[in-house]
Design a protein around this motif. Sequence first.
Motif, PDB file in Angstrom:
ATOM      1  N   GLY A  12      43.945  48.010  44.916  1.00 26.88           N
ATOM      2  CA  GLY A  12      43.152  47.099  45.733  1.00 26.88           C
ATOM      3  C   GLY A  12      43.642  45.679  45.568  1.00 26.88           C
ATOM      4  N   SER A  13      43.137  44.803  46.413  1.00 26.40           N
ATOM      5  CA  SER A  13      43.479  43.381  46.361  1.00 26.40           C
ATOM      6  C   SER A  13      42.200  42.566  46.269  1.00 26.40           C
ATOM      7  CB  SER A  13      44.217  42.956  47.630  1.00 26.40           C
ATOM      8  OG  SER A  13      45.407  43.687  47.770  1.00 26.40           O
ATOM      9  N   VAL A  14      42.230  41.547  45.418  1.00 26.86           N
ATOM     10  CA  VAL A  14      41.071  40.667  45.313  1.00 26.86           C
ATOM     11  C   VAL A  14      41.009  39.802  46.566  1.00 26.86           C
ATOM     12  CG1 VAL A  14      40.043  38.755  44.043  1.00 26.86           C
ATOM     13  CG2 VAL A  14      41.100  40.654  42.802  1.00 26.86           C
ATOM     14  N   VAL A  15      39.854  39.837  47.224  1.00 28.18           N
ATOM     15  CA  VAL A  15      39.630  39.025  48.414  1.00 28.18           C
ATOM     16  C   VAL A  15      39.043  37.682  48.003  1.00 28.18           C
ATOM     17  CG1 VAL A  15      38.347  38.855  50.587  1.00 28.18           C
ATOM     18  CG2 VAL A  15      39.290  41.060  49.862  1.00 28.18           C
ATOM     19  N   SER A  16      38.047  37.724  47.122  1.00 29.10           N
ATOM     20  CA  SER A  16      37.438  36.482  46.651  1.00 29.10           C
ATOM     21  C   SER A  16      36.699  36.719  45.339  1.00 29.10           C
ATOM     22  CB  SER A  16      36.476  35.902  47.692  1.00 29.10           C
ATOM     23  OG  SER A  16      35.336  36.727  47.816  1.00 29.10           O
ATOM     24  N   TYR A  17      36.481  35.629  44.634  1.00 27.79           N
ATOM     25  CA  TYR A  17      35.669  35.638  43.419  1.00 27.79           C
ATOM     26  C   TYR A  17      34.871  34.341  43.412  1.00 27.79           C
ATOM     27  CZ  TYR A  17      34.165  35.525  38.604  1.00 27.79           C
ATOM     28  OH  TYR A  17      33.394  35.449  37.483  1.00 27.79           O
ATOM     29  N   ILE A  18      33.568  34.460  43.655  1.00 28.15           N
ATOM     30  CA  ILE A  18      32.693  33.292  43.739  1.00 28.15           C
ATOM     31  C   ILE A  18      31.414  33.581  42.973  1.00 28.15           C
ATOM     32  CG2 ILE A  18      31.386  31.772  45.293  1.00 28.15           C
ATOM     33  CD1 ILE A  18      33.407  32.557  47.499  1.00 28.15           C
ATOM     34  N   ASN A  19      31.083  32.704  42.036  1.00 29.87           N
ATOM     35  CA  ASN A  19      29.819  32.791  41.283  1.00 29.87           C
ATOM     36  C   ASN A  19      29.560  34.177  40.696  1.00 29.87           C
ATOM     37  OD1 ASN A  19      29.195  30.074  41.796  1.00 29.87           O
ATOM     38  ND2 ASN A  19      28.295  30.603  43.757  1.00 29.87           N
ATOM     39  N   GLY A  20      30.576  34.783  40.120  1.00 33.02           N
ATOM     40  CA  GLY A  20      30.409  36.074  39.470  1.00 33.02           C
ATOM     41  C   GLY A  20      30.456  37.269  40.402  1.00 33.02           C
ATOM     42  N   GLU A  21      30.669  37.039  41.694  1.00 32.92           N
ATOM     43  CA  GLU A  21      30.773  38.147  42.644  1.00 32.92           C
ATOM     44  C   GLU A  21      32.237  38.344  43.017  1.00 32.92           C
ATOM     45  OE1 GLU A  21      28.121  39.438  46.227  1.00 32.92           O
ATOM     46  OE2 GLU A  21      29.577  37.963  46.935  1.00 32.92           O
ATOM     47  N   LEU A  22      32.748  39.523  42.716  1.00 33.14           N
ATOM     48  CA  LEU A  22      34.134  39.878  42.990  1.00 33.14           C
ATOM     49  C   LEU A  22      34.173  40.751  44.240  1.00 33.14           C
ATOM     50  CD1 LEU A  22      37.099  39.889  41.959  1.00 33.14           C
ATOM     51  CD2 LEU A  22      36.489  41.891  40.595  1.00 33.14           C
ATOM     52  N   GLU A  23      35.056  40.407  45.174  1.00 36.92           N
ATOM     53  CA  GLU A  23      35.207  41.156  46.418  1.00 36.92           C
ATOM     54  C   GLU A  23      36.619  41.725  46.445  1.00 36.92           C
ATOM     55  OE1 GLU A  23      34.654  40.272  51.190  1.00 36.92           O
ATOM     56  OE2 GLU A  23      33.947  38.819  49.731  1.00 36.92           O
ATOM     57  N   ILE A  24      36.723  43.047  46.617  1.00 37.69           N
ATOM     58  CA  ILE A  24      38.010  43.743  46.552  1.00 37.69           C
ATOM     59  C   ILE A  24      38.225  44.547  47.831  1.00 37.69           C
ATOM     60  CG2 ILE A  24      39.352  45.478  45.304  1.00 37.69           C
ATOM     61  CD1 ILE A  24      37.702  44.694  42.800  1.00 37.69           C
ATOM     62  N   SER A  25      39.455  44.506  48.354  1.00 37.79           N
ATOM     63  CA  SER A  25      39.832  45.243  49.557  1.00 37.79           C
ATOM     64  C   SER A  25      40.747  46.397  49.165  1.00 37.79           C
ATOM     65  CB  SER A  25      40.569  44.290  50.505  1.00 37.79           C
ATOM     66  OG  SER A  25      41.112  44.990  51.587  1.00 37.79           O
ATOM     67  N   THR A  26      40.562  47.555  49.811  1.00 33.97           N
ATOM     68  CA  THR A  26      41.395  48.720  49.524  1.00 33.97           C
ATOM     69  C   THR A  26      41.515  49.606  50.762  1.00 33.97           C
ATOM     70  OG1 THR A  26      41.693  50.648  48.085  1.00 33.97           O
ATOM     71  CG2 THR A  26      39.431  50.067  48.644  1.00 33.97           C
ATOM     72  N   THR A  27      42.612  50.344  50.840  1.00 28.40           N
ATOM     73  CA  THR A  27      42.769  51.325  51.916  1.00 28.40           C
ATOM     74  C   THR A  27      42.215  52.683  51.505  1.00 28.40           C
ATOM     75  OG1 THR A  27      45.010  51.841  51.164  1.00 28.40           O
ATOM     76  CG2 THR A  27      44.793  50.177  52.904  1.00 28.40           C
ATOM     77  N   LEU A  28      41.776  52.813  50.266  1.00 28.41           N
ATOM     78  CA  LEU A  28      41.186  54.067  49.789  1.00 28.41           C
ATOM     79  C   LEU A  28      39.907  54.352  50.559  1.00 28.41           C
ATOM     80  CD1 LEU A  28      41.303  56.344  47.637  1.00 28.41           C
ATOM     81  CD2 LEU A  28      39.864  54.900  46.214  1.00 28.41           C
ATOM     82  N   ASP A  29      39.710  55.585  50.973  1.00 28.59           N
ATOM     83  CA  ASP A  29      38.509  55.981  51.710  1.00 28.59           C
ATOM     84  C   ASP A  29      37.298  55.966  50.777  1.00 28.59           C
ATOM     85  OD1 ASP A  29      36.527  57.084  53.282  1.00 28.59           O
ATOM     86  OD2 ASP A  29      37.596  58.952  53.672  1.00 28.59           O
ATOM     87  N   LEU A  30      36.411  55.016  50.983  1.00 29.88           N
ATOM     88  CA  LEU A  30      35.201  54.901  50.170  1.00 29.88           C
ATOM     89  C   LEU A  30      33.962  55.367  50.937  1.00 29.88           C
ATOM     90  CD1 LEU A  30      35.777  51.399  48.505  1.00 29.88           C
ATOM     91  CD2 LEU A  30      36.292  53.667  47.576  1.00 29.88           C
ATOM     92  N   SER A  31      34.154  56.167  51.977  1.00 30.21           N
ATOM     93  CA  SER A  31      33.030  56.592  52.809  1.00 30.21           C
ATOM     94  C   SER A  31      31.993  57.403  52.031  1.00 30.21           C
ATOM     95  CB  SER A  31      33.518  57.377  54.025  1.00 30.21           C
ATOM     96  OG  SER A  31      34.214  58.542  53.622  1.00 30.21           O
ATOM     97  N   ASP A  32      32.382  58.043  50.941  1.00 32.12           N
ATOM     98  CA  ASP A  32      31.439  58.806  50.123  1.00 32.12           C
ATOM     99  C   ASP A  32      30.726  57.929  49.098  1.00 32.12           C
ATOM    100  OD1 ASP A  32      31.953  61.175  51.412  1.00 32.12           O
ATOM    101  OD2 ASP A  32      33.426  61.856  49.953  1.00 32.12           O
ATOM    102  N   ARG A  62      36.105  47.385  57.407  1.00 29.69           N
ATOM    103  CA  ARG A  62      36.533  46.390  58.385  1.00 29.69           C
ATOM    104  C   ARG A  62      38.055  46.389  58.471  1.00 29.69           C
ATOM    105  NH1 ARG A  62      34.939  40.399  56.844  1.00 29.69           N
ATOM    106  NH2 ARG A  62      34.656  41.673  55.051  1.00 29.69           N
ATOM    107  N   ASP A  63      38.578  46.364  59.671  1.00 32.91           N
ATOM    108  CA  ASP A  63      40.033  46.286  59.895  1.00 32.91           C
ATOM    109  C   ASP A  63      40.794  47.384  59.145  1.00 32.91           C
ATOM    110  OD1 ASP A  63      39.610  43.999  61.467  1.00 32.91           O
ATOM    111  OD2 ASP A  63      39.792  42.671  59.726  1.00 32.91           O
ATOM    112  N   ASP A  64      40.300  48.614  59.224  1.00 31.79           N
ATOM    113  CA  ASP A  64      40.933  49.785  58.597  1.00 31.79           C
ATOM    114  C   ASP A  64      40.997  49.711  57.082  1.00 31.79           C
ATOM    115  OD1 ASP A  64      41.355  51.079  61.056  1.00 31.79           O
ATOM    116  OD2 ASP A  64      43.235  50.011  61.370  1.00 31.79           O
ATOM    117  N   LYS A  65      40.168  48.882  56.467  1.00 34.14           N
ATOM    118  CA  LYS A  65      40.099  48.787  55.012  1.00 34.14           C
ATOM    119  C   LYS A  65      38.640  48.776  54.574  1.00 34.14           C
ATOM    120  CE  LYS A  65      44.351  46.214  54.355  1.00 34.14           C
ATOM    121  NZ  LYS A  65      44.984  45.046  53.799  1.00 34.14           N
TER     122      LYS A  65
END
Length: 67
Positions: free
Chosen positions: A10-30, A52-55
């Motif tokens: 995965g790739s880190v999208v943002s880190y603000i005030n203790g909230e980490l946002e990560i993007s991945t192509t792995l299917d997380l639908s479950d 969003r956007d196939d990720k």
Amino acid sequence: MFTGIIQNIGSVVSYINGELEISTTLDLSDCKIGSSICCNGVCLTTTEIIFRDDKYIFKVNVGEETH
């Protein structure tokens, strides 16, 4: 005990005030809010999952002890 197998990178999208946002192509639908996802050997609990956007983008809260 963590028994999962590393499946993707995965790739880190943002880190603000203790909230980490990560993007991945792995299917997380479950996955749902409260699911545990291992990130670099640390199991983190999801607070939000967006497709969003196939990720998948998931958010986790990171405490001071996790830094």
